[in-house]
Design a protein around this motif. Structure first.
Motif, PDB file in Angstrom:
ATOM      1  N   UNK A 169       0.854  -1.174   0.000  1.00 29.56           N
ATOM      2  CA  UNK A 169       0.000   0.000   0.000  1.00 29.56           C
ATOM      3  C   UNK A 169       0.893   1.228   0.000  1.00 29.56           C
ATOM      4  N   UNK A 170       0.660   2.155  -0.913  1.00 27.81           N
ATOM      5  CA  UNK A 170       1.425   3.400  -0.966  1.00 27.81           C
ATOM      6  C   UNK A 170       0.581   4.530  -0.388  1.00 27.81           C
ATOM      7  N   UNK A 171       1.091   5.145   0.649  1.00 27.90           N
ATOM      8  CA  UNK A 171       0.477   6.353   1.194  1.00 27.90           C
ATOM      9  C   UNK A 171       1.447   7.492   0.915  1.00 27.90           C
ATOM     10  N   UNK A 172       1.031   8.433   0.073  1.00 30.82           N
ATOM     11  CA  UNK A 172       1.929   9.485  -0.413  1.00 30.82           C
ATOM     12  C   UNK A 172       1.635  10.808   0.279  1.00 30.82           C
ATOM     13  N   UNK A 173       2.715  11.494   0.643  1.00 35.59           N
ATOM     14  CA  UNK A 173       2.624  12.884   1.089  1.00 35.59           C
ATOM     15  C   UNK A 173       3.378  13.737   0.083  1.00 35.59           C
ATOM     16  N   UNK A 174       2.731  14.779  -0.423  1.00 31.85           N
ATOM     17  CA  UNK A 174       3.382  15.662  -1.368  1.00 31.85           C
ATOM     18  C   UNK A 174       3.296  17.108  -0.926  1.00 31.85           C
ATOM     19  N   UNK A 175       4.330  17.881  -1.223  1.00 34.62           N
ATOM     20  CA  UNK A 175       4.352  19.317  -0.921  1.00 34.62           C
ATOM     21  C   UNK A 175       4.905  20.043  -2.141  1.00 34.62           C
ATOM     22  N   UNK A 176       4.221  21.106  -2.558  1.00 31.48           N
ATOM     23  CA  UNK A 176       4.610  21.860  -3.742  1.00 31.48           C
ATOM     24  C   UNK A 176       4.631  23.349  -3.420  1.00 31.48           C
ATOM     25  N   UNK A 177       5.721  24.015  -3.801  1.00 28.72           N
ATOM     26  CA  UNK A 177       5.857  25.456  -3.633  1.00 28.72           C
ATOM     27  C   UNK A 177       6.322  26.047  -4.960  1.00 28.72           C
ATOM     28  N   UNK A 178       5.509  26.905  -5.547  1.00 29.16           N
ATOM     29  CA  UNK A 178       5.877  27.622  -6.759  1.00 29.16           C
ATOM     30  C   UNK A 178       6.045  29.108  -6.465  1.00 29.16           C
ATOM     31  N   UNK A 179       6.665  29.390  -5.318  1.00 30.31           N
ATOM     32  CA  UNK A 179       6.965  30.737  -4.837  1.00 30.31           C
ATOM     33  C   UNK A 179       5.718  31.480  -4.359  1.00 30.31           C
ATOM     34  N   UNK A 180       4.667  30.721  -4.037  1.00 26.94           N
ATOM     35  CA  UNK A 180       3.457  31.318  -3.465  1.00 26.94           C
ATOM     36  C   UNK A 180       3.111  30.664  -2.119  1.00 26.94           C
ATOM     37  N   UNK A 181       4.084  30.017  -1.500  1.00 25.07           N
ATOM     38  CA  UNK A 181       3.839  29.266  -0.276  1.00 25.07           C
ATOM     39  C   UNK A 181       3.604  27.797  -0.579  1.00 25.07           C
ATOM     40  N   UNK A 182       3.824  26.978   0.418  1.00 27.99           N
ATOM     41  CA  UNK A 182       3.745  25.529   0.228  1.00 27.99           C
ATOM     42  C   UNK A 182       2.316  25.036   0.347  1.00 27.99           C
ATOM     43  N   UNK A 183       1.921  24.208  -0.623  1.00 26.15           N
ATOM     44  CA  UNK A 183       0.647  23.504  -0.583  1.00 26.15           C
ATOM     45  C   UNK A 183       0.943  22.018  -0.493  1.00 26.15           C
ATOM     46  N   UNK A 184       0.222  21.300   0.364  1.00 27.87           N
ATOM     47  CA  UNK A 184       0.496  19.878   0.554  1.00 27.87           C
ATOM     48  C   UNK A 184      -0.770  19.060   0.401  1.00 27.87           C
ATOM     49  N   UNK A 185      -0.597  17.762   0.213  1.00 27.15           N
ATOM     50  CA  UNK A 185      -1.739  16.873   0.072  1.00 27.15           C
ATOM     51  C   UNK A 185      -1.315  15.428   0.201  1.00 27.15           C
ATOM     52  N   UNK A 186      -2.307  14.556   0.281  1.00 28.80           N
ATOM     53  CA  UNK A 186      -2.083  13.128   0.439  1.00 28.80           C
ATOM     54  C   UNK A 186      -2.835  12.366  -0.646  1.00 28.80           C
ATOM     55  N   UNK A 187      -2.356  11.179  -0.929  1.00 25.44           N
ATOM     56  CA  UNK A 187      -3.079  10.263  -1.798  1.00 25.44           C
ATOM     57  C   UNK A 187      -2.620   8.843  -1.476  1.00 25.44           C
ATOM     58  N   UNK A 188      -3.219   7.874  -2.128  1.00 27.74           N
ATOM     59  CA  UNK A 188      -2.882   6.472  -1.887  1.00 27.74           C
ATOM     60  C   UNK A 188      -2.857   5.721  -3.211  1.00 27.74           C
ATOM     61  N   UNK A 189      -2.124   4.647  -3.227  1.00 25.09           N
ATOM     62  CA  UNK A 189      -2.033   3.784  -4.400  1.00 25.09           C
ATOM     63  C   UNK A 189      -1.528   2.418  -3.969  1.00 25.09           C
ATOM     64  N   UNK A 190      -1.049   1.659  -4.930  1.00 26.71           N
ATOM     65  CA  UNK A 190      -0.610   0.303  -4.622  1.00 26.71           C
ATOM     66  C   UNK A 190       0.492  -0.125  -5.572  1.00 26.71           C
ATOM     67  N   UNK A 191       1.252  -1.116  -5.119  1.00 30.22           N
ATOM     68  CA  UNK A 191       2.264  -1.759  -5.952  1.00 30.22           C
ATOM     69  C   UNK A 191       2.140  -3.260  -5.760  1.00 30.22           C
ATOM     70  N   UNK A 192       2.208  -4.010  -6.851  1.00 28.51           N
ATOM     71  CA  UNK A 192       2.157  -5.466  -6.791  1.00 28.51           C
ATOM     72  C   UNK A 192       3.370  -6.024  -7.519  1.00 28.51           C
ATOM     73  N   UNK A 193       3.722  -7.265  -7.197  1.00 32.77           N
ATOM     74  CA  UNK A 193       4.875  -7.869  -7.843  1.00 32.77           C
ATOM     75  C   UNK A 193       4.920  -9.365  -7.664  1.00 32.77           C
TER      76      UNK A 193
END
Length: 402
Positions: free
Chosen positions: A179-203
């Protein structure tokens, strides 16, 4: 069980301590941890530590030097990109300018432990991808349509937290899922915006004597970053930006011609940037990546590693016009993920039965991308955008087996 709980608590401490502090420049790292990165990013067929197993192929928990016991890894990458850009218009020539964002720390932790003889639990947390340049106040009055300073600042960080289960169907065949639980943060010189999402990996992995074959698939994972940039809106309204970590499919083949002495692996990956939300709007295309790596043990306690990794440049060029000049400056200089070729080396030393240390070095050779139009702002009033990127990184790691 007590030791297992202590390891999990240690992992959570490292994650909370570093989760907000890392950044990198580029798209995805070629591998996670000093062993995989020193071997060209390979590990789909035969990862050599728990971090690589969770990152490269969740089925690998059932096959590896960490079996049948437990293993905890702590690793870090000191990432040192050199991004440069040059802009030429009738208003002037900046010359080559160097981004101020040039040293980042990327942490990683990994755990592998048995639940039963055939079922294993894995856990990893790692910085996996990102982009970042700082050209603030370096491009001045270059676009006749928009006089004044053009700010180019980007900082994208993505960390994954990945619990994993792997099951050995037979002594030669295993399957796994994370199970992938992702945290992301993005700043394009207007302050940081963050968010979460989920996904999966199989093998899955199949072993036949000295040969191993592995396959893996990662689902696309999208994060919506709120109010990150005006994107040229004359009203000054800040707009959202959705960015999607692309779906990835990979296959690997390894051979161990001399058991516990020589291991060679070749991996191939398809990375679907061309279909990923956000990146397809930046006019990125799919990547095909090839990794080749080897590990040689001249003595039981010493491991020497080397590798090579090549992937086509995902950033397409566009026809440069006066209308898209500002957006192309931002697209090419703010997201310069153009490197294609990596060379890697590393070594490991077994301090004791329980502890080992590993080091690695990765160099991404300089790659330059250009867009030019001799009549950009009128007959004979041309312009050019040049962007280049080279990367160096030092990887270190500690392993505890118990």
């Amino acid at each position: 069980m007590k030791r297992f709980l202590l390891v999990v608590l240690a992992a959570m401490f490292v994650l909370s301590s570093y989760g907000l502090s890392f950044a990198t420049n580029g798209d995805d790292l070629i591998g996670i941890g000093p062993i995989a990165r020193a071997m060209g990013g390979v590990g789909i067929a035969a990862p050599q530590d728990a971090i690589s197993a969770v990152f490269a192929n969740p089925a690998a928990m059932c096959f590896g030097p960490y079996c049948p016991g437990s293993e905890f890894n702590f690793a870090g990458t000191v990432f040192m990109p050199t991004a440069k850009a040059r802009i030429q218009t009738p208003m002037g020539d900046t010359g080559w300018r160097t981004s101020e964002s040039n040293v980042f720390l990327i942490p990683a932790i990994g755990l592998s432990t048995p639940i039963t003889t055939d079922l294993r639990f894995g856990l990893a947390a790692y910085g996996v991808s990102g982009l970042g340049v700082d050209y603030r106040e370096k491009f001045v009055d270059l676009d006749p349509a928009t006089p004044g300073n053009q700010t180019i600042f980007t900082n994208l960080q993505i960390m994954k937290f990945a619990p994993n289960l792997a099951y050995m169907i037979s002594p030669n065949f295993s399957i796994g899922a994370s199970l992938h639980i992702d945290y992301g943060a993005l700043d394009l010189d207007q302050g940081t915006s963050s968010g979460y999402t989920a996904g999966a990996q199989v093998g899955a992995i199949y072993k036949n004597g000295p040969i191993s074959v592995g396959v893996t698939y990662i689902t696309p994972q999208e994060i919506d970053y709120k109010h990150v940039s005006t994107f040229g809106d004359p009203t000054g309204t800040l707009h959202d930006l959705k960015l999607e970590s692309p779906q990835i499919a990979g296959v690997g083949v390894s051979v161990e011609p001399i058991q516990n002495v020589l291991l060679v692996e070749v991996d191939g990956k398809w990375i679907n940037w061309g279909g990923a939300t956000g990146y397809k709007d930046f006019n990125w295309k799919d990547q095909w990546a090839l990794g080749v790596g080897a590990q040689y043990k001249p003595m039981p306690k010493v491991a020497l590693r080397a590798g090579f990794n090549y992937a086509n440049n995902p950033v397409k060029t566009n026809t440069l016009t006066a209308a898209n000049f500002s957006s192309e400056v931002f697209r090419l200089t703010g997201f310069p993920a153009v490197v294609t070729t990596h060379a890697t080396v590393g070594a490991g030393y077994q301090i004791s039965k329980a502890f080992s240390v590993d080091l690695g070095y990765t160099h991404a050779f300089k790659k330059t991308l250009s867009e030019s139009n001799p009549d950009l702002f009128g007959p004979g009033a041309g312009g050019t955008i040049d962007t280049s990127l080279a990367e160096n990184s030092i990887d270190f790691g500690l392993t505890w087996r118990f």
